[in-house]
Design an enzyme around this catalytic site. Structure first.
Site: not given
Length: 627
Positions: A466, A468, A464
């Site tokens: 970011c 994470e 995704n």
């Protein structure tokens, strides 16, 4: 499942001890212009003004809230806890934090009851109250799409035409097209979308733009690995050659830039990933650095042009007569000003245009001077600003860098080597571009997949925005974070481990229920997200916690606290997952993934106990032990 009460008491209400106050929320642009204003938003008195502004600007529903449903929360709490409650200053809009808390928690409870997650009504009551308590005290928060979307239909009856979403009918296990925009919300924040080397068909390049738009509209973010797309000058089936990956990335970038996340003011979140052996990887690596150079050129060039335009006009006005003013032969000041403008790089056609305007009496010099502010026109003009970019590196590439070996860039159509360069040359380009503009990032394909719990169904190729969430293509994850600082007692210096574990259990259940109620932007994502049920629980405010504990970030004690809190969260979330599996069965693809999941868990245990390298299973790079 049985839900314990840790923070609330039966029939007491969740807001005991909280005082509420009305705030004025105002958001201004850097130039001072007011872009949002709401006077009378009700929040807990302990909230910061920033928290109140975020709620007011981004998460309060701005339209469509029926007056007869807006105060439904009041019936569920004691009268003493309705302080300052009243009609909205804007009809049809939310204005009270308790409306939002009720919209979220009551919807999670409704879907939890429907799916049979609570043993009794009392367990549902406890679940609802505990969530309201934690939300009001900022102990935990879900991801943005939950705030945007969850409960708009369940709490307010808001309707809307279908937007091309799908969900899995739990009764049949079949993927079904949604008939409403809101009956099932889009609560997931993180998506990984596959993209095929096809222009217009389903799953292809333009279809990805549509799927991304569907996600951005409701506040979600998405990432994709674009390495299947053919490179510049690779052959097309109808003859001719491809315009290259970057040409299509620019289309998707402009689409993302035009769509505000969740319909509010935050930009869409997007991750673009490319494998290190793609023929366009060098251009991709330097893309954003080149675009930022364009911004610098716009800022410097516009200031330079305005300066020289002003000098030219002054020189014209210095002419001794009307006839001599615009003559290079008779006006030496104009001749000098034009020469300096040309030497400074002002284009000759532009100088000619200026003089033609002056000759016609047009002396307007209100040229726009661009700047390098993120929200400025210069950045909005250039490409590549709507995404985080990452290069995907495998162990072979890293070995080639260490050994200073050649590295082949491989065509996507024929699998032929299109270019050979030194691995260190590409590595240096990546490092230089990242130093210049912070992009591209790096994703280590080997390490990521050695810790992959479900490799039987394919490798992890992307993340995704970011990073994470790393999992299979065409899956989604919904997130929540626990605020570590709220579990720490500054008077005693004690971290409340019991309350922390309880919050982990409650929010793991929230995320699981969110999978049940969700709709997704494609059939594939609906099916795979339902089959894997990926959840993302994390924490926030670790830095603040370490500061109030008097611990340095870069210290053995600081790292030990971080490791312990992470281990407790992970362990309790896994334990709660096991409890849910005992009641409802494991996720659909568990049997196919069981051996690998247990292998990964064993490696986690070895890492926690600083086991020797020889004991790890299937790892090329072993964890650095915390000792």
């Amino acid at each position: 499942m049985h839900i314990e009460r840790q923070f609330t008491k039966k029939n007491q209400g969740p807001y005991e001890g909280i005082s509420w106050e009305k705030r004025k929320s105002e958001i201004r642009n850097p130039d001072g212009r007011v872009v949002f204003k709401l006077d009378g938003v009700v929040v807990p008195s302990t909230w910061s003004q920033i928290a109140a502004d975020i709620l007011a600007q981004k998460y309060l529903r701005k339209a469509g809230v029926p007056a007869d449903r807006a105060d439904a929360w009041e019936k569920l709490v004691p009268k003493a806890q309705r302080e300052l409650a009243g009609p909205s200053p804007v009809p049809g809009a939310e204005h009270d934090a308790r409306q939002v808390f009720h919209r979220l928690a009551s919807t999670w409870r409704l879907w939890g009851e429907t799916a049979g997650y609570f043993d009794t009504k009392e367990d549902g009551d406890a679940f609802y109250d505990e969530l309201l308590y934690m939300l009001a005290r900022q102990m935990a928060a879900p991801n943005s799409p939950q705030w945007f979307n969850t409960g708009l239909h369940a709490a307010y009856g808001i309707e809307g035409p279908a937007q091309g979403h799908y969900y899995v009918d739990p009764a049949t296990g079949e993927v079904v097209a949604s008939e409403s925009a809101y009956a099932r919300p889009q609560p997931h924040a993180c998506f990984i979308l596959n993209i095929e080397d096809d222009l217009v068909n389903e799953g292809g390049i333009m279809d990805l733009v549509t799927r991304e738009a569907r996600l951005f509209k409701y506040g979600s973010g998405t990432g994709s690995n674009f390495s299947k797309i053919r490179a510049l000058n690779e052959p097309l089936s109808g003859g001719g050659v491809s315009s290259g990956l970057l040409s299509f990335l620019k289309i998707a970038d402009r689409s993302a830039s035009a769509i505000k996340s969740g319909g509010t003011t935050r930009r869409a979140a997007k991750m673009v990933i490319l494998d290190a052996d793609h023929p366009d990887v060098e251009t991709f690596t330097e893309w954003k650095a080149e675009e930022e150079y364009k911004v610098a050129c716009l800022a410097a060039g516009s200031a330079l042009i305005k300066h020289h335009a002003s000098a030219l006009l002054e020189a014209v006005k210095a002419g001794r007569s009307e006839e001599a003013r615009l003559s290079f032969d008779e006006n030496p000041a104009l001749r000098k000003a034009a020469r300096e403008a040309l030497r400074s790089g002002v284009p000759a056609p532009f100088v000619h245009q200026l003089l033609s305007r002056f000759r016609q009496g047009d002396e307007d010099l209100s040229f726009k001077v661009y700047d390098t502010s993120w929200e400025g026109e210069a950045y909005n003009t250039v490409a590549g600003q709507a995404s985080n970019n990452s290069v995907r590196l495998d162990n072979n590439f890293m070995g080639a860098v260490v050994d200073d070996r050649d590295w082949n860039l491989v065509g996507r159509i024929k699998g032929n080597t299109m270019k050979t360069l030194k691995a260190r040359s590409l590595w240096d380009k990546i490092a230089k571009a990242a130093w210049q503009c912070a992009d591209p990032g790096l994703q280590f394909h080997g390490t990521i997949n050695e810790w992959h719990t479900c490799p039987a169904d394919g490798p992890i190729r992307a993340s995704n925005p970011c990073s994470e969430y790393m999992f299979l293509d065409d899956t989604a994850c919904n997130l929540a974070s626990l605020n570590l600082l709220t579990f720490h007692d500054p008077a005693t210096g004690v971290f409340n481990d019991k309350a922390y574990r309880h919050a982990v259990r409650i929010w793991t259940l929230v995320l699981e229920i969110s999978v049940v109620m969700a709709q997704f932007p494609s059939k594939e994502i609906a099916k795979r997200s339902y089959e894997y049920r990926t959840l993302g629980l994390g924490y926030a405010n670790l830095g603040s916690l370490l500061m109030v504990m008097g611990l340095a970030y870069d210290s053995d004690k600081g790292r030990a606290v971080a490791a312990a809190l992470t281990a407790i969260l992970s362990g309790e979330a896994y334990a709660q997952s096991a409890r849910m599996a005992a009641n409802f069965g494991p996720f659909a693809r568990y049997e196919a993934s069981k051996a690998d999941m247990l292998r990964v868990i064993r490696n986690h245990r070895r890492a926690a106990h600083a086991s020797p390298k020889a004991e790890y299973e299937g790892l090329t790079v072993t964890p650095w032990p915390i000792v």
